[in-house]
Design an enzyme around this catalytic site. Sequence first.
Site, short mmCIF file in Angstrom:
data_model
loop_
_atom_site.label_atom_id
_atom_site.label_comp_id
_atom_site.label_asym_id
_atom_site.label_seq_id
_atom_site.Cartn_x
_atom_site.Cartn_y
_atom_site.Cartn_z
N ASP A 164 -5.21 2.17 -1.08
CA ASP A 164 -4.91 2.46 -2.22
C ASP A 164 -4.06 3.83 -2.02
O ASP A 164 -4.60 4.22 -2.23
CB ASP A 164 -7.03 2.36 -2.78
CG ASP A 164 -5.73 2.03 -4.33
OD1 ASP A 164 -5.80 0.89 -4.92
OD2 ASP A 164 -6.48 3.01 -5.26
N HIS A 212 -3.95 -8.82 -7.17
CA HIS A 212 -5.06 -8.62 -7.88
C HIS A 212 -4.09 -7.47 -9.13
O HIS A 212 -4.46 -7.33 -10.00
CB HIS A 212 -6.00 -7.95 -7.61
CG HIS A 212 -6.17 -6.50 -7.27
ND1 HIS A 212 -5.57 -6.76 -6.24
CD2 HIS A 212 -6.37 -5.40 -7.61
CE1 HIS A 212 -5.42 -5.04 -5.46
NE2 HIS A 212 -6.44 -4.32 -6.67
C1 GLC Z 1 -4.25 -0.20 -6.72
C2 GLC Z 1 -5.20 -0.65 -7.27
C3 GLC Z 1 -4.47 -0.82 -8.52
C4 GLC Z 1 -5.84 0.10 -9.44
C5 GLC Z 1 -4.72 1.58 -8.94
C6 GLC Z 1 -5.27 2.67 -9.31
O1 GLC Z 1 -2.23 0.12 -7.59
O2 GLC Z 1 -4.51 -2.69 -6.42
O3 GLC Z 1 -5.19 -2.30 -9.05
O4 GLC Z 1 -5.75 0.49 -10.48
O5 GLC Z 1 -4.68 1.76 -7.69
O6 GLC Z 1 -6.75 2.77 -8.04
#
Ligand code: GLC
Length: 537
Positions: A201, A325
């Site tokens: 992430d 997502h």
């Molecule tokens: C990434 C994830 C997202 C999340 C963010 C913070 O971009 O894909 O869904 O809100 O990180 O963790």
Amino acid sequence: MADDLWWQRGIFYQIYPRSFQDSNGDGIGDLTGILQRLPYLSRLGADAVWLSPIFPSPMADFGYDISDYTGIDPIFGNMQDFDLLIASVHERGLKLILDLVPNHTSDQHPWFIESRSSRTNPKRNWYIWSDGAADGEPPNNWLSEFGGSAWQYDATTGQYYYHAFLAQQPDLNWRNPEVRQAIYDVMRFWLRKGVDGFRVDVIWHLIKDDQLRDNPLNAAFREGMPPNQRLTPLYTTDRPEIHDVVAEMRQVVDEFRDRVLIGEIYLPVEQLMSYYGKDLLGAHMPFNFALLSASWNAHEIKNIIAEYERALPIGAWPNWVLGNHDRPRIASRVGRDQARIAAMLLLTLRGTPTLYYGDEIGMEQVAIAPSQVRDPFERNVPGIGVGRDGCRTPMQWDADLNAGFSRGDPWLPLSADFLHENVRNLEADQTSILSLYRALIALRRNNPAMVSGSYEPVATANDLLFFRRREGSTCFNVVLNFGTEPMSLTHGDGIDFGTEILLSTHLDRWNETLSQSLDLRGNEGVITVRPHSSGQE
Ligand code: GLC
């Protein structure tokens, strides 16, 4: 081809676990639900399954706020369920990828509870703490992705902590070697369990400027853009030191055989490429999100592919993504008809494709009433269209109660079209988008040239995009019509368009022989060959 690795050959499929399949009637998907649906993934032809976070979490950001990196949230099940899932995935010859969220924890993680308890706590330096500015304001101008200042004042110790996302997601201090070791141990925990790799992430966020310098203003900012885009994140993301961290993560992954490291990175293509690392010892695949924000026309798509192919370091393996997502569904971005063109594009380009659950049945963005909004981004920054609930709605399995997703009330509303647009119906319909995905995946799996063959642009004109995938004497022509009007290629155009249509996005032109012209209907794409040279006979 024999040397290809599974993550180069394979087709990745992202599951958002809350929305895939509920097995216990609480309206939220779970691991047992995923287990029950593995036969579907095998029928589709997926090779690797990536699960968005399944770890204990207060769910402020639906699992991207983790309070225990080595457990399973009870909403999703328990460790026995996970062990059974991974064993079953492997029995089917599939791979399992987990989401690693190293940039931040939940504010309920024991590390942060300790860190905030006193300025002298041994874990104080695990997070990013700073005194306020002289006037009592936050330490600098850094902004949270989800709105407002990225600094949260904490009265217990009279300092601010940094959070790139929600205040409930404090950022870990990746300059601290103890933090690094702790997360590397988390990785080893799951790798030992047999997990085949990680999608990391916001990997480009991990290191921030050590002097906490102000971010510069972004001259391209316009009203209606997310408020954090007022600034250019020069000092908060993509810092030079990040590449040491990525290389270290890669070393951890390489302690185990045959695992993969994928990075979530939203950066312009040149910067993106640096995440392959020096000597390609960084991420195996920095996610290529170029198609997520592309204007949907042949010219733009051709340029995106060309730019990406040109920038790719020698020996680096490409990849392509159509949805995830965090972004609006492809079928809503380009329309139902062009969603088939998008499918053919994704599955014929050079590089590993990642499918987002539901895109293969043409799921569209679901309208969310204000009272039903769950996404914290939309709640914090309402009204400009940043909401992510609409692309996270339950998978549509059949026309039964709640689309077969759950016997309880689904946590997000179902699409109104599920009575018809569902897996059961579309699997039975031999011309459905799902049948198209299956045919394209089968073609890719059965033809090494689709994996390791070269990418050769042939022609772009108006709505036409024509490229080839070639290996040895095998050559596939991919001819896509991005418009609604019919088009025709003739020999007079001087382009060799092959002699036989293998597959049309409309699924009604099997093995059609071509002589004088190649005629495409509006929104139609075809794959053609010359049988004697393709080994297709
Ligand atoms: C990434 C994830 C997202 C999340 C963010 C913070 O971009 O894909 O869904 O809100 O990180 O963790």
